[in-house]
Design an enzyme around this catalytic site. Structure first.
Site: not given
Ligand SMILES: [Zn+2]
Length: 382
Positions: A80, A82, A143, A167
């Site tokens: 992601h 962000d 996210e 992630d």
């Molecule tokens: Zn994350």
């Protein structure tokens, strides 16, 4: 095969990325940068329209497809774009094998490590003329504050069904399960009355809530299921029977059936409590009114241990001397949403620690190993 990742370039890319502000919904600048960079790496870049729907400064999620040099099923990676707050003006510091922030912001290793890693993999695949299947590099928006990107993604553009989410935190933990989560929004309307003169003429919304919760299985319900009410608001003065109360809570379970059962149980407790407070006042029946909303925040992540991606990741970890274990998570990520769309992906740790705090750091040794493992999985995926 000896896989070569250009560690210096990977680090430089990471440092460049964290210096571009991209707190959730302000991903515009970093999204444009990443889209241009993936084009340079020979990818066909598609940007969907998710950004407008969720109010981001970016147009949408980026799906960058690199055509394979061999036939076979396509593979995907996800990270992601962000970061959480405070994430503006990040000044990364590289010292003693770690990258940290200057202590006033997060580092943004969550999840710029994943973004940098995808950019590096795309470059390595082409410059080393490796044999690889078609790869879809997916960069999602938002996210961190609700997975708005993955929830609004244009799934028609995704051909790959198996992949890796980039992630997670520690490299030793490969996340393969995550709970489905139901939000609970409960409005209880009682009947107000003067608390000093005629409290018996009222119905306290607080007492109704307390009764319901006292009957409820709450906290740790079973090994897969938890439930919590974290926000209560109601009442304005002490001398009136509380007329209205709002409760906000959630229930989570790794097992969707158990979650359904828990949600039903919670609703039943409120209904039972409401019945106990029905009474007659001056010849008229009064009763509390309870309005409950239980939207699904996201579904469960469930990647079987027999999935090729899990087996390949654990095997690759072993090659690089990492004692990796497949474990469940208590939280959710883009993987949960993808799972609802028939895609399957465990979540690989990239050596990021203390996420969502100014003490966040990236362990570079782990990060480089994670890069090799991710590339290894892709090259061996059939
Ligand atoms: Zn994350």
């Amino acid at each position: 095969m000896n896989i070569q990742i250009n560690e210096k370039r990977l680090l430089d890319t990471f440092l460049t990325l964290v210096k571009i502000d991209s707190e959730s919904l302000n991903e515009g600048k970093v999204a444009r940068y990443v889209a241009a960079e993936m084009k340079k790496r020979g990818c066909q870049v598609y940007v969907d329209k998710a950004g407008k729907k969720i109010g981001s400064t970016a147009q949408g999620n980026i799906i960058a497809t690199l055509k394979g040099t061999r036939p076979g099923k396509a593979f995907f990676f996800v990270a992601h774009l962000d970061t959480v707050k405070p994430g503006n003006g990040i000044k990364p510091i590289v010292k003693n094998g770690r990258v940290t922030s200057d202590g006033t912001t997060v580092l943004g290793g969550d999840d710029k490590t994943g973004v940098a890693l995808m950019m590096e993999i795309a470059q390595v695949l082409r410059e080393q003329k490796l044999s690889y299947p078609t790869v879809q590099f997916i960069f999602t928006l938002n996210e961190e504050t609700g997975m708005g990107g993955s929830k609004n993604m244009d799934y028609s553009k995704l051909k790959a069904k198996d992949g890796l989410i980039l992630d997670n935190e520690a490299l030793e933990e490969l996340l393969v399960q995550g709970p489905a989560v139901c939000d609970f929004m409960v409005d209880i309307t009682g009947v107000t009355a003067h608390a000093g003169v005629c409290p018996e003429k009222g119905i306290s919304a607080l007492e109704v809530a307390a009764k319901a919760i006292s009957m409820m299985k709450i906290g740790r319900v079973d090994k897969d299921t938890v439930c919590n009410f974290g926000v209560v608001s109601g009442g304005q003065v002490t001398n009136a029977v509380m007329p209205k109360l709002t409760l906000l809570g959630e229930a989570r379970s790794l097992d969707v059936k158990k979650l359904d059962k828990q949600v039903k149980h919670m609703k039943d407790c409120f209904a039972k409590a409401a019945k106990l407070f029905v009474k007659k006042v001056d010849g008229k029946t009064i009763r509390p009114i309870i309005d409950i909303k239980t939207p699904l925040r996201y579904g469960a992540l469930n990647v079987p241990l027999s999935a090729p991606t899990v087996k390949l990741t654990l095997a690759a970890a072993k090659k690089y001397g990492v004692k990796m274990k497949a474990v469940p998570s208590g939280g959710g990520c883009d993987a949960n949403v993808l799972c609802q769309h028939g895609m399957s992906a465990p979540n690989l740790g990239l050596g990021v620690q203390n996420c969502h705090t100014p003490q966040e750091y990236v362990d570079l040794k782990e990060f480089y190993k994670a890069a090799k493992i991710a590339l290894d999985v892709l090259l061996n995926y059939k």
